[in-house]
Motif scaffolding. Structure first.
Motif, PDB file in Angstrom:
ATOM      1  N   LEU A 132       9.236  24.291  33.688  1.00  0.00           N
ATOM      2  CA  LEU A 132       8.153  24.831  34.235  1.00  0.00           C
ATOM      3  C   LEU A 132       7.749  26.296  32.889  1.00  0.00           C
ATOM      4  O   LEU A 132       7.374  27.029  32.579  1.00  0.00           O
ATOM      5  CB  LEU A 132       8.449  24.822  35.503  1.00  0.00           C
ATOM      6  N   ALA A 133       9.165  27.057  33.365  1.00  0.00           N
ATOM      7  CA  ALA A 133       9.305  28.150  33.123  1.00  0.00           C
ATOM      8  C   ALA A 133       9.601  28.183  31.352  1.00  0.00           C
ATOM      9  O   ALA A 133       8.920  29.117  30.764  1.00  0.00           O
ATOM     10  CB  ALA A 133      10.466  29.083  32.949  1.00  0.00           C
ATOM     11  N   THR A 134      10.063  26.821  30.839  1.00  0.00           N
ATOM     12  CA  THR A 134       9.513  27.440  29.156  1.00  0.00           C
ATOM     13  C   THR A 134       8.431  27.360  28.451  1.00  0.00           C
ATOM     14  O   THR A 134       7.676  27.934  28.081  1.00  0.00           O
ATOM     15  CB  THR A 134      10.368  26.249  28.257  1.00  0.00           C
ATOM     16  N   ARG A 135       7.370  26.184  29.162  1.00  0.00           N
ATOM     17  CA  ARG A 135       5.580  26.024  29.226  1.00  0.00           C
ATOM     18  C   ARG A 135       5.155  27.564  29.855  1.00  0.00           C
ATOM     19  O   ARG A 135       4.091  28.006  29.156  1.00  0.00           O
ATOM     20  CB  ARG A 135       5.750  25.074  30.520  1.00  0.00           C
ATOM     21  N   TYR A 136       5.468  28.529  30.873  1.00  0.00           N
ATOM     22  CA  TYR A 136       4.702  29.832  31.199  1.00  0.00           C
ATOM     23  C   TYR A 136       4.990  30.811  29.622  1.00  0.00           C
ATOM     24  O   TYR A 136       4.629  32.065  29.108  1.00  0.00           O
ATOM     25  CB  TYR A 136       5.629  30.514  32.259  1.00  0.00           C
ATOM     26  N   ARG A 137       6.112  31.177  29.321  1.00  0.00           N
ATOM     27  CA  ARG A 137       7.109  31.495  28.278  1.00  0.00           C
ATOM     28  C   ARG A 137       6.374  30.797  27.040  1.00  0.00           C
ATOM     29  O   ARG A 137       5.759  32.073  25.900  1.00  0.00           O
ATOM     30  CB  ARG A 137       8.112  31.280  28.412  1.00  0.00           C
ATOM     31  N   ALA A 138       6.080  30.001  26.482  1.00  0.00           N
ATOM     32  CA  ALA A 138       5.045  28.928  25.742  1.00  0.00           C
ATOM     33  C   ALA A 138       4.285  30.136  25.345  1.00  0.00           C
ATOM     34  O   ALA A 138       2.997  29.872  24.411  1.00  0.00           O
ATOM     35  CB  ALA A 138       5.456  28.072  25.127  1.00  0.00           C
ATOM     36  N   ASN A 139       2.760  30.114  26.534  1.00  0.00           N
ATOM     37  CA  ASN A 139       2.105  30.983  26.835  1.00  0.00           C
ATOM     38  C   ASN A 139       1.926  31.670  26.951  1.00  0.00           C
ATOM     39  O   ASN A 139       0.540  32.508  26.698  1.00  0.00           O
ATOM     40  CB  ASN A 139       1.579  29.652  28.033  1.00  0.00           C
ATOM     41  N   GLY A 140       2.691  32.798  26.822  1.00  0.00           N
ATOM     42  CA  GLY A 140       2.885  34.197  26.022  1.00  0.00           C
ATOM     43  C   GLY A 140       2.859  34.606  27.765  1.00  0.00           C
ATOM     44  O   GLY A 140       2.973  36.356  27.483  1.00  0.00           O
ATOM     45  N   LEU A 141       3.648  34.024  28.615  1.00  0.00           N
ATOM     46  CA  LEU A 141       3.882  35.099  29.664  1.00  0.00           C
ATOM     47  C   LEU A 141       5.091  35.866  29.389  1.00  0.00           C
ATOM     48  O   LEU A 141       6.644  35.039  29.706  1.00  0.00           O
ATOM     49  CB  LEU A 141       3.689  34.251  31.324  1.00  0.00           C
TER      50      LEU A 141
END
Length: 415
Positions: A32-41
């Motif tokens: 989940l953290a990786t997905r948020y980081r990939a979305n620019g968060l």
């Protein structure tokens, strides 16, 4: 987490992301953290989100569905007042028609929220900037109630608190900042002289603001109860939680009282008037009757076991234990009832013989007034914690007239 992260979490963007998070699952947290980081968060925002997701899951045990709209710190979840308990505190101020309460040392704002829900305006302070920011965010549905950074020692009481219907609530720190236990939590202190703010500071505030309440350790000594105040020991589901000192218009009954919170049922309050002056005790084990009443720990700590002996016409096994024996079965909401099916001396040999004779392979061991290692006893008895293929029984290791005994008990339905 810092103040900037708290403010972002409380923003519309942060709130929406928190709302969209699934329940915390450690197995999927990294993905989940990786997905948020990939979305620019940003990384710090991702960390703050996942921390809140985890803390909210843990906080539901104390706050139920309200946890889904709150922010937390790790220590805040651990130390926060339970929802039912905070509601009891707030009810005192509401009943006394207090318009504004200064919550001095508010933590994450559990008591402040309970007050705000009842229409009381809250002005809260906490010495820790992050904690104060979290409390302020939790109070956002009530615009007139705020939390800010401040030290209780610097608080200036209002000039005419009684006329202006102003009250004070204090929950002094009972943990040593920066000193952790083996679980990483701030270490708890129990001596009255170690609380912060000090007991002298608390009493000074109560002298200026008549409607004052303070949450203290359950070990608060009876001989230190201020004149005219009420000291109430509070338990929930059998767990002793706190002693609260109430002053002025918040006093319902001066002296020692107990409040027994029973989840799903009305709370019970017990006063000194319900307790007999002298608690009768049994002379020896021949005085053990058919029923045993295990007094709630709030009453035991408050010195109100006499309320049980009076209610069931019984005798305490030994002073201070809170175990009452009686001939008749009564439903008493502040004591758990058991049928006494057998009595034995506290002897490993006698117990082992009794287990074998009755084909007992499962044992629940309770203790009151006896220091004995459960695991060592089980090894000596050659009995584990599982029920096995035979019968299971409950035994209580305790004292009667100075002698250690074993009572075999059968729990009665809860009153």
């Amino acid at each position: 987490m810092d103040v900037a992260a708290v403010r972002w979490l409380a923003s519309p963007e942060g709130q929406q992301l928190l709302h969209d998070l699934p329940p915390y699952d450690e197995r999927t947290a990294i993905r989940l953290a990786t997905r948020y980081r990939a979305n620019g968060l940003p990384a710090d925002h991702v960390a703050a989100l996942l921390t809140q997701q985890r803390l909210r899951t843990k906080a539901r045990e104390k706050f139920g569905e309200f946890a889904d709209d709150m922010l937390f710190t790790a220590d805040g979840v651990e130390q926060a007042t339970r929802l039912e308990v905070a509601a009891g505190h707030a009810q005192r101020f509401a009943e006394a028609s207090i318009a504004t309460v200064h919550d001095l040392g508010c933590g994450i704002g559990a008591d402040a929220l309970a007050l705000a829900v009842l229409g009381v305006t809250v002005q809260a302070i906490d010495a820790d900037p992050v904690t104060a920011a979290v409390a302020d965010a939790n109070l956002r549905p009530w615009p007139d109630s705020r939390a800010r950074v401040g030290r209780v020692e610097d608080f200036l009481p209002p000039a005419d608190a009684a006329r202006d219907r102003i009250g004070a609530w204090l929950d002094p720190a009972r943990r040593i900042s920066g000193v952790a236990d083996i679980h990483g939590r701030a270490r708890r202190v129990f001596r009255r002289d170690d609380i912060s703010p000090t007991w002298d500071t608390v009493q000074a505030i109560a002298a200026h603001i008549p409607a004052t309440g303070v949450k203290l350790s359950p070990s608060f000594p009876h001989d230190h109860i201020p004149r005219g105040a009420e000291a109430q020991w509070v338990s929930r589901a059998g767990e002793l939680l706190e002693c609260v000192i109430w002053w002025g218009p918040l006093v319902r009954t001066s002296g020692r009282t107990a409040r027994v919170i029973r989840p799903g049922r009305p709370a019970i309050e017990v006063t000194e008037d319900q307790a007999t002056g002298d608690v009768p005790t049994v002379v020896d084990d021949k005085g053990i009757a058919a029923w045993l009443y295990e007094t709630d720990r709030a009453l035991v700590q408050a010195g109100l076991v006499g309320a049980v002996t009076a209610a069931v016409d019984g005798h305490e096994l030994e002073p201070g234990l809170g175990l009452v024996t009686a001939d008749t079965a009564y439903d008493v909401g502040f004591a758990r009832r058991y049928a006494v099916t057998d009595t034995l001396p506290l002897s490993t040999k006698e117990l082992r013989t009794w287990l074998r004779r009755n084909a007992i392979t499962g044992l629940t061991i309770k203790k009151r007034g006896v220091r004995l290692d459960d695991d060592a006893l089980r090894r000596d008895l050659r009995i584990g914690r599982g029920a096995g293929s035979g019968k299971s029984e409950t035994i209580l290791l305790t004292r009667v007239a100075g002698s250690q005994i074993v009572l075999v008990l059968e729990p009665a339905p809860a009153a």
